[in-house]
Design a protein around this motif. Structure first.
Motif: not given
Ligand SMILES: Cc1cc2nc3c(=O)[nH]c(=O)nc-3n(C[C@H](O)[C@H](O)[C@H](O)COP(=O)(O)OP(=O)(O)OC[C@H]3O[C@@H](n4cnc5c(N)ncnc54)[C@H](O)[C@@H]3O)c2cc1C
Lengths: 785, 271
Positions: B246-249, B181-183, B255-256, A772-774, A690, B251-252, A652, A777-778, A650, A710
């Motif tokens: 802002x949480x992700x693309x 899944x959370x940040x 994937x999740x 941040x995780x995203x 965050x 694709x991401x 993270x 991951x990228x 993920x 965050x």
């Protein structure tokens, strides 16, 4: 390994519990919003919903028609003499655009106050603010500082030919040659993102203007009551001697309240208009746009390095986003970055250029660390990049570059004189405590669990204890850097300590009581500390820049010494001996070797008050005042080591281990110091993992609430091991250094370096914050493809 | 919170609450979503009726082959309830992961469904379990499958004057689990997936990937057709097109969905 043992004697060095905490944990703290004055009205602001727009007209008729609405004020009707004033002008030629108290012709960022409603209660004020119709004509917006400096960018202030606010430059003689000759050149771009300080208590103030006398009392949540007093008198047009600023309990500041804000002036002017006290309390979403932001600096490093990893020359070009206007110290924040560019390394050849840009965003200013986290983060990323490029261990490359312990006082390439230090000592202790040598085993074990594990270092030094007044003047800051204290002994033997510092969580009541007990023998519990009211303190400068102990504490230390010496003269008089015959026992003056011939400090306080028999030339009462102007800054330092694990599935990033070895010289209260370091690290962790304040290209704030922005919670706090070394400061007689910002200054680099190290196995060499995780991951996807 | 002016009443019976709603009052359950919206003035109801004093709306009991959960039951009670934990673990687990303890002590299962936040955990878990709601209004009582209740972003098929009175959870949901899944440690889900493995096969639902909770039909059909978990994971995002933010693309997030569906399935199977 705990640094804190709970000793309760109450003197310097003891981890005594904080005397101010009882009221806070029992809910008896008293903040601005707890104050209610007779006849008080409430204000709400109408704020721009556009990043940049011409204000064509303001129609307040619907609001004014609401029963209970007393006034709607705009730029045309608010009685003020000037706009917000900045105290910062490095080089003397900073562009300071007018920042009207309520927007004049243009609104230049989302949240800029355009009008102000005064009503019977807060709810009605807000309803009426929503009913004020502002006709905006949106014009082009620029939010990114680098783009703002490109030719043809929309102009934030049409009166200038560009968005450049100021260029700070510092180039040492012969720099270009040294860089050219260096066998290796290593470059790095680092982004220090925009952050929102987010104290738990938002801002708020009450203005109480007396039209008959011209006196005004302003209750405000600030770190700098005296600055506010001076500026209120200028902006609102009354004698400074008629302005009283009261700071009740303040629920955090982090630099956001080291400022003087439009709302503070507007509330005084509004009170003048309606003839009644007026209160304004900022709400959380308002805070996200109306209170200063921090950081937002893009840096370009180029290091000339020899084959052993020693930096020979360092080039640093940066762009700082000042936001739409300069607040109190905006232009000086990146100036602090400039000073700390070389960090704890012996680099004598530097070329530094920092271009400050205006953009259509909330102004930036001091946020915990204020300019120094930017410098530390960048140079610590660079050290790892050098280690990586040349195949040298990250700890070893630092050892080879450190300023050595025998080089102090050290004249830095940027003109500072570092007081004292032993950088390698903290590094070696930190490596030992963190198990640095055995790390590879942990990396391998983590891989079997689907985790990339990495370890990262941050070796830092920072400049704090602001500031010698001659230096602030030379830096273009229109304010001095001394601090004030008064010590007064009562006939009962109790002490009142009046301090110009302005604690908002730092525990000064406790630390100042400890110093008083140690220096004067008055028990900890018999000391009352008064702060935050300009009526009680003639002058002071407040709390910021990790200055309170190193400047305000020394002002206290010197007043205590004066009282002790006066007590000595009195004791000699009463004991009928010469002052030279007396010795200080810690709580009394006694004739040397004769404990039965002694006067306790309490007896002397009483005798000084009754004044029945005083020595020649001695005035009644044991009381003393000091204005202490420090001869130099202090330079705390240390090494932080972080271990992270990154989830391969993920992205993270989790901090699994954190070791901090800090050196802030002598310590007054180890528990409070630990708390400052813990909190500082968490704030740095917030930046690393965050937090990011984000604007859309058209100037809208995309992170206006705590759902999007965050902030770490208690549950995000990693295991931390703290340790200290002690290298006393030579800048002051107590040997103390500031510690309020060090944790934040050090932490982000340690965490990011650990994450980069973790992903180095797949070829990653740099990461931006927040991780941040995203984003991670990228990066992992790109690295793998 | 500085909401616009409003009238507040607290109902003491369901009839009183229904009458108030019919008269235009906005129901207030735990307030953990409605109050933030009022604070931001995204919602500005002229009147609210507090459901906190309505006894008929609280409590959890067995009713034939279902568990009946009163709409006003808090996340905390749902998370700790032995019946739900035994028969519908996915729902208990989702409730346990909502926000923080303070939020779980106030927020309710009915409020979560009625609010229809595309990031709300409970709707996905209840959809994965195959639950339904009982609603009542001036037209009487009716039952709506959760899949038909939430129609899009913050929107349900409830009529203006209808209240959710009960949530019905099947006892036959089988083994089930929820993965989120959370940040930060305490945070809304970017993506959450509930999986149940019952007598009628695998059901899976996700949030954070559309304007409402979405069934993961590709994931379900691979597994229900005897395919491997790896194949199911690889196809889990099929047909979904979450928006990048802002949480992700996109694709991401897709994937999740696969990662979390795999986790939830593995956890459900091992239960
Ligand atoms: C800080 C924070 C963190 C959170 N984190 C999460 C999280 O991680 N995951 C998650 O899923 N949720 C989270 N939530 C939301 C929480 O779960 C809410 O409790 C829930 O979404 C709404 O339930 P409520 O009882 O509070 O409803 P309320 O806020 O009272 O009402 C919500 C809406 O439903 C309507 N309504 C309420 N009850 C009924 C009813 N019986 N019939 C018809 N309409 C009704 C209301 O009128 C309103 O429109 C969080 C909330 C906060 C404040």
């Amino acid at each position: 390994m705990a640094t804190t043992e709970r000793l309760q004697s109450g003197g310097v060095g003891d981890a005594v519990l904080r005397k101010e905490d009882r009221k806070f944990v029992t809910g008896e703290g008293r903040y601005v919003d707890d104050l209610k004055l007779p006849g008080m009205l409430h204000a709400a602001f109408v704020r721009s919903s556009f990043g940049h727009a011409k204000i064509k007209s303001i129609d307040a008729s619907a609001a004014l028609a609401m029963p209970g609405v007393h006034a709607v004020l705009t730029n045309a009707t608010l009685p003020v003499e000037t706009g917000v004033l900045s105290a910062s002008n490095p080089g003397g030629d900073v562009r300071h655009p007018e920042q009207a108290i309520l927007a004049k012709e243009f609104a230049r960022y989302v949240g800029e106050p355009v009008a102000m409603v005064i009503a019977d209660d807060r709810y009605l004020a807000r309803d009426a603010a929503d009913a004020v119709h502002v006709d905006y004509d949106p014009v082009p917006v620029v939010v990114d500082a680098e783009k703002a400096l490109e030719p043809g960018a929309p102009l934030v202030h049409a009166e200038y030919d560009s968005n450049l606010a100021k260029t700070l430059e510092h180039v040492t003689d012969g720099f270009a040659d040294v860089l050219a000759k260096a066998p290796n050149k290593i470059s790095l771009r680092v982004v220090n993102q925009r952050l929102t300080p987010m104290p738990i208590e938002t801002r708020g103030c009450i203005g109480d203007w007396s039209n008959s006398t011209g006196e005004v009392t302003l209750y405000t949540s600030t770190q700098v009551a005296h600055f506010v007093r001076t500026f209120v008198s200028i902006v609102c047009g009354t004698s400074e001697a008629k302005v009283r600023v009261v700071t009740p309990d303040v629920g955090g500041g982090f630099g956001a309240k080291l400022n003087t804000y439009r709302e503070e002036f507007a509330i005084c002017a509004a009170s003048k208009v309606v003839g009644r006290p007026v209160k304004w309390i900022e709400d959380r979403t308002e805070n996200a746009v109306a209170t200063i932001h921090g950081r937002d600096q893009v840096q370009y490093y180029e290091a000339g390095v020899d084959d052993n990893g020693k930096i020979l020359a360092l080039k640093f070009d940066a762009v700082q986003n000042n936001g739409a206007y300069n607040q109190l110290l905006t232009p000086s924040i990146s100036h602090l970055t400039l000073f700390m560019v070389p960090g704890c390394y012996d680099i004598q050849d530097v070329s530094i250029t920092i271009r400050q840009a205006f953009t259509n965003t909330t102004p930036t200013d001091a946020y915990r660390g204020a300019g120094r986290p930017e410098a530390t983060h960048g140079i610590e990323r660079l050290m790892d990049a050098i280690a990586d490029d040349l195949g040298i261990d990250a700890a070893e490359v630092r050892r080879r570059n450190f300023i050595k312990s025998d080089q102090f006082p050290y004249a830095s390439a940027t003109g500072l004189s570092y007081d004292s230090g032993d950088y390698q000592a903290t590094l070696e202790v930190a490596l030992e405590l963190s198990g640095y040598a055995g790390f590879e085993e942990r990396r391998a074990e983590a891989a079997t669990r689907g985790k990339y594990r990495g370890i990262g270092l941050s070796t830092y030094v920072e400049v704090c204890g602001l500031a010698p007044s001659a230096v602030t003047a030379a830096l273009g800051i229109g304010a001095p850097g001394w601090e004030h204290s008064t010590v007064r002994l009562h006939p009962t033997g109790k002490a009142t300590v009046i301090t110009g510092t302005s604690p908002h969580g730092q525990g000064h009541a406790t630390s100042w009581s400890q110093i008083t007990q140690t220096e004067l023998g008055i028990p900890f519990d018999d000391v009352e500390v008064i702060h935050g009211d300009t009526a009680f303190q003639p002058y002071g400068l407040g709390t910021y820049g990790s200055r309170s102990l190193a400047v305000g504490g020394i002002a206290l230390y010197r007043s205590l010494g004066k009282v002790r010496e006066k007590a000595r003269e009195l004791a000699a008089h009463l004991l009928e001996c010469s002052v030279d015959d007396l010795e200080w026992t810690g709580s009394s003056w006694q004739v040397k070797g004769s404990p039965d011939r002694a006067k306790t400090i309490q007896e002397l306080a009483y005798a000084g008050w009754t004044s029945a028999s005083l020595p020649e030339g001695i005035e009644p009462v044991l009381e003393a005042t000091t204005f202490h102007d420090p001869p130099n800054f202090t330079f705390p330092f240390g090494t932080h080591v972080c271990e992270v694990e990154i989830d391969q599935a993920t992205g993270r990033v989790e901090v699994v281990n954190y070791t901090a070895v800090d050196d802030c010289g002598n310590v007054v209260n180890p528990m409070i110091v630990d708390g400052q370091i813990h909190g500082g690290i968490i704030q740095g962790l917030g930046q690393a993992l965050f937090e990011e304040t984000v604007y859309s290209e058209d100037g809208h704030m995309l992170t206006p609430t705590l759902v999007e922005y965050l902030v770490p919670s208690a549950a995000d706090v990693p295991p931390m091991t703290l340790h200290r070394t002690t290298t006393p400061s030579t800048s002051n007689p107590m040997g103390v250094k500031g510690i309020g910002e060090a944790g934040t200054i050090a932490a982000s680099a340690a965490i990011v370096n650990a994450a980069v190290d973790a992903l180095s196995v797949i070829g990653v060499r740099h990461l931006e914050m927040p991780m941040q995780p995203a984003r991670i991951w990228n990066v992992m996807q790109e690295a793998k493809s | 919170m500085i909401p616009s002016t409003l009238e507040y009443t607290k109902a003491t019976s369901l009839d009183e609450a229904l009458a108030a709603v019919k008269a235009g009052a906005r129901p207030l359950a735990g307030g953990m979503s409605l109050m933030p919206m009022m604070r931001l003035r995204l919602a500005a109801p002229g009147a609210v009726v507090d459901l906190g004093g309505v006894p008929e709306l609280v409590g959890i009991c067995e009713d034939g082959d279902e568990i009946a959960v009163g709409a006003m039951t808090t996340h905390r009670s749902v998370a700790n309830d032995p019946l739900i934990r035994q028969h519908c673990h996915v729902v208990a687990q989702a409730a346990a992961g909502v926000g923080s303890m303070t939020i779980r002590n106030r927020g309710t299962i009915g409020g979560s469904l009625a609010h229809a936040d595309p990031h709300g955990d409970l709707p996905a878990a209840i959809l994965a379990a195959g639950g339904a709601v009982i609603v009542r209004g001036s037209g009487g009582e009716r039952r709506i499958d959760v899949g038909d209740l939430i129609t899009s972003y913050l929107t349900t098929s409830l009529a203006e004057d209808e209240l959710i009175t009960q949530v019905r959870l099947p006892k036959g949901a089988g083994q089930s689990a929820y993965a989120k899944f959370h940040r930060r440690a305490i945070d809304w889900s970017i993506v959450g997936v509930g999986v149940s493995i019952g007598a009628n096969g695998v059901r899976a639902a996700a949030i954070g990937v559309g304007d409402r909770p979405m069934r993961l039909s590709a994931f379900e059909s691979v597994l229900n057709g005897g395919g491997s978990l790896d194949d199911a994971i690889a196809q889990a995002g099929e047909g979904l097109s979450p928006l990048g933010d802002l949480d992700g693309s996109t694709e991401y997030k897709l994937h999740l969905v696969g990662v979390l569906a795999g986790q939830a399935h593995a956890e459900a199977s091992s239960r």
